[in-house]
Design a protein around this motif. Structure first.
Motif, mmCIF file in Angstrom:
data_model
loop_
_atom_site.group_PDB
_atom_site.id
_atom_site.type_symbol
_atom_site.label_atom_id
_atom_site.label_comp_id
_atom_site.label_asym_id
_atom_site.label_seq_id
_atom_site.Cartn_x
_atom_site.Cartn_y
_atom_site.Cartn_z
ATOM 1 N N PRO A 126 -49.230 3.403 -10.513
ATOM 2 C CA PRO A 126 -47.872 2.871 -10.405
ATOM 3 C C PRO A 126 -46.960 3.808 -9.600
ATOM 4 N N LEU A 127 -46.092 3.220 -8.805
ATOM 5 C CA LEU A 127 -45.197 4.032 -7.990
ATOM 6 C C LEU A 127 -44.346 4.964 -8.845
ATOM 7 N N ALA A 128 -43.945 4.484 -10.018
ATOM 8 C CA ALA A 128 -43.118 5.317 -10.889
ATOM 9 C C ALA A 128 -43.856 6.585 -11.313
ATOM 10 N N THR A 129 -45.160 6.464 -11.527
ATOM 11 C CA THR A 129 -45.957 7.627 -11.901
ATOM 12 C C THR A 129 -46.074 8.603 -10.738
ATOM 13 N N THR A 130 -46.348 8.073 -9.555
ATOM 14 C CA THR A 130 -46.421 8.928 -8.364
ATOM 15 C C THR A 130 -45.109 9.662 -8.151
ATOM 16 N N GLU A 131 -44.017 8.939 -8.265
ATOM 17 C CA GLU A 131 -42.703 9.561 -8.065
ATOM 18 C C GLU A 131 -42.440 10.651 -9.096
ATOM 19 N N ALA A 132 -42.746 10.373 -10.357
ATOM 20 C CA ALA A 132 -42.514 11.358 -11.419
ATOM 21 C C ALA A 132 -43.357 12.613 -11.199
ATOM 22 N N ASN A 133 -44.604 12.426 -10.786
ATOM 23 C CA ASN A 133 -45.476 13.581 -10.543
ATOM 24 C C ASN A 133 -44.973 14.419 -9.377
ATOM 25 N N LEU A 134 -44.606 13.758 -8.289
ATOM 26 C CA LEU A 134 -44.093 14.498 -7.129
ATOM 27 C C LEU A 134 -42.804 15.232 -7.483
ATOM 28 N N ARG A 135 -41.950 14.583 -8.261
ATOM 29 C CA ARG A 135 -40.700 15.242 -8.662
ATOM 30 C C ARG A 135 -41.004 16.496 -9.472
ATOM 31 N N SER A 136 -41.950 16.391 -10.388
ATOM 32 C CA SER A 136 -42.300 17.549 -11.208
ATOM 33 C C SER A 136 -42.895 18.668 -10.361
ATOM 34 N N ILE A 137 -43.713 18.316 -9.370
ATOM 35 C CA ILE A 137 -44.282 19.326 -8.478
ATOM 36 C C ILE A 137 -43.180 20.053 -7.729
ATOM 37 N N VAL A 138 -42.230 19.294 -7.213
ATOM 38 C CA VAL A 138 -41.113 19.902 -6.490
ATOM 39 C C VAL A 138 -40.292 20.793 -7.417
ATOM 40 N N GLU A 139 -39.944 20.274 -8.575
ATOM 41 C CA GLU A 139 -39.089 21.017 -9.494
ATOM 42 C C GLU A 139 -39.758 22.288 -9.997
ATOM 43 N N ARG A 140 -41.042 22.216 -10.320
ATOM 44 C CA ARG A 140 -41.737 23.408 -10.814
ATOM 45 C C ARG A 140 -41.880 24.460 -9.714
ATOM 46 N N SER A 141 -42.060 24.010 -8.495
ATOM 47 C CA SER A 141 -42.135 24.949 -7.378
ATOM 48 C C SER A 141 -40.784 25.613 -7.149
ATOM 49 N N GLN A 142 -39.729 24.817 -7.183
ATOM 50 C CA GLN A 142 -38.392 25.368 -6.992
ATOM 51 C C GLN A 142 -38.006 26.310 -8.126
ATOM 52 N N ALA A 143 -38.520 26.047 -9.321
ATOM 53 C CA ALA A 143 -38.193 26.885 -10.473
ATOM 54 C C ALA A 143 -38.687 28.313 -10.312
ATOM 55 N N VAL A 144 -39.734 28.508 -9.498
ATOM 56 C CA VAL A 144 -40.225 29.863 -9.221
ATOM 57 C C VAL A 144 -39.750 30.332 -7.853
ATOM 58 N N HIS A 145 -38.686 29.676 -7.361
ATOM 59 C CA HIS A 145 -37.999 30.085 -6.126
ATOM 60 C C HIS A 145 -38.837 29.886 -4.866
ATOM 61 N N ALA A 146 -39.753 28.939 -4.913
ATOM 62 C CA ALA A 146 -40.508 28.592 -3.706
ATOM 63 C C ALA A 146 -39.768 27.499 -2.950
ATOM 64 N N LYS A 147 -39.782 27.598 -1.618
ATOM 65 C CA LYS A 147 -39.315 26.506 -0.785
ATOM 66 C C LYS A 147 -40.369 25.404 -0.816
ATOM 67 N N VAL A 148 -39.937 24.160 -0.665
ATOM 68 C CA VAL A 148 -40.866 23.027 -0.738
ATOM 69 C C VAL A 148 -40.744 22.175 0.515
ATOM 70 N N LEU A 149 -41.890 21.772 1.037
ATOM 71 C CA LEU A 149 -41.953 20.812 2.131
ATOM 72 C C LEU A 149 -42.763 19.617 1.657
ATOM 73 N N LEU A 150 -42.154 18.437 1.664
ATOM 74 C CA LEU A 150 -42.855 17.206 1.311
ATOM 75 C C LEU A 150 -43.499 16.605 2.559
ATOM 76 N N VAL A 151 -44.719 16.155 2.422
ATOM 77 C CA VAL A 151 -45.415 15.493 3.527
ATOM 78 C C VAL A 151 -45.581 14.029 3.147
ATOM 79 N N GLY A 152 -44.924 13.151 3.891
ATOM 80 C CA GLY A 152 -44.918 11.735 3.560
ATOM 81 C C GLY A 152 -46.137 10.994 4.067
ATOM 82 N N MET A 153 -46.394 9.852 3.430
ATOM 83 C CA MET A 153 -47.487 8.977 3.834
ATOM 84 C C MET A 153 -47.032 7.533 3.792
ATOM 85 N N TYR A 154 -47.659 6.723 4.626
ATOM 86 C CA TYR A 154 -47.555 5.272 4.532
ATOM 87 C C TYR A 154 -48.917 4.748 4.085
#
Length: 230
Positions: A126-154
């Motif tokens: 489900p898209l909602a699951t994908t979105e929640a997982n990506l958000r958590s990945i971004v947030e956890r990375s930022q929490a340890v002061h890492a910069k984040v680059l998202l790579v999009g897909m179609y």
């Protein structure tokens, strides 16, 4: 995208099964790679690529993928970063999220490049699951002061234009919400060139890898200057 209408569903279903079976064998060599990454990370800031088969050199000779080309680009431009390729063929956003805490703890990255999501679509996550997982990945990375680059897909057109736009919209929304840069589409510039794909018409060839790096580099390079003093 209109010219990229392949028999994706049938090939993707077979591919998901095959990739799942070979994932363990492909990752068998990871411990030594991780050891080298950890050694390098002790002296240089680290860029972690958290990805799937598009970053894990699926079907390619060793050290010919875009991530290895990134290492070469960094050396050429005299940017002192190590690169840890934490990509696994067949991985989903759930798998990446599960692996992330250990990666962050071990490598303490300066930058995390998130290249995940394509396998979610192939498996009907489900898209909602994908979105929640990506958000958590971004947030956890930022929490340890890492910069984040998202790579999009179609996803391919035969999934329907509505789903395709909603799927890509997940990346766009997170990019805006979390204020992280976005590579709009990793496969931009090659999707209408069948010769640049392997026989499965899903994974890019060796010849396509420099183009993948060129899609990533303009959004990644600005992050390096911001973290060079770490």
């Amino acid at each position: 995208m209109e010219n990229f209408k392949v028999n994706w569903d049938a090939r993707a279903a077979a591919l998901v099964t095959r990739v799942t079976l070979v994932a363990l064998s492909l990752t068998a060599g990871l411990p030594s790679a991780h050891a080298a990454d950890a050694q390098a990370a002790r002296s240089l800031p680290t860029i972690v690529v958290l990805g799937d088969s598009l970053s894990a050199e699926y079907g390619l000779p060793r050290d010919t993928g875009w991530v290895n080309l990134l290492r070469e680009r960094l050396a050429k431009e005299r940017l002192d970063y190590s690169v840890a390729n934490s990509s696994i063929s067949g991985d989903t956003t759930s798998g990446g999220l599960a692996r992330l805490p250990a990666i962050l703890n071990r490598l303490k990255p300066a930058v995390v490049v998130v290249e995940l999501g394509a396998n979610d679509a192939l498996r009907g996550v489900p898209l909602a699951t994908t979105e929640a997982n990506l958000r958590s990945i971004v947030e956890r990375s930022q929490a340890v002061h890492a910069k984040v680059l998202l790579v999009g897909m179609y996803v391919p057109p035969n999934y329907g234009p509505d789903y395709s736009q909603k799927f890509h919209g997940v990346y766009e929304q997170l990019s805006k919400e979390k204020k992280v840069p976005l590579v709009p589409f990793l496969l931009a510039g090659i999707v209408d060139k069948p010769a640049l794909f392997q026989a499965d018409q899903i994974h890019p060839t060796v010849q396509a890898q420099p183009l993948l790096l060129e899609n990533v580099w303009p959004n990644l390079k600005p992050l390096l200057g911001a973290t060079a003093s770490r």
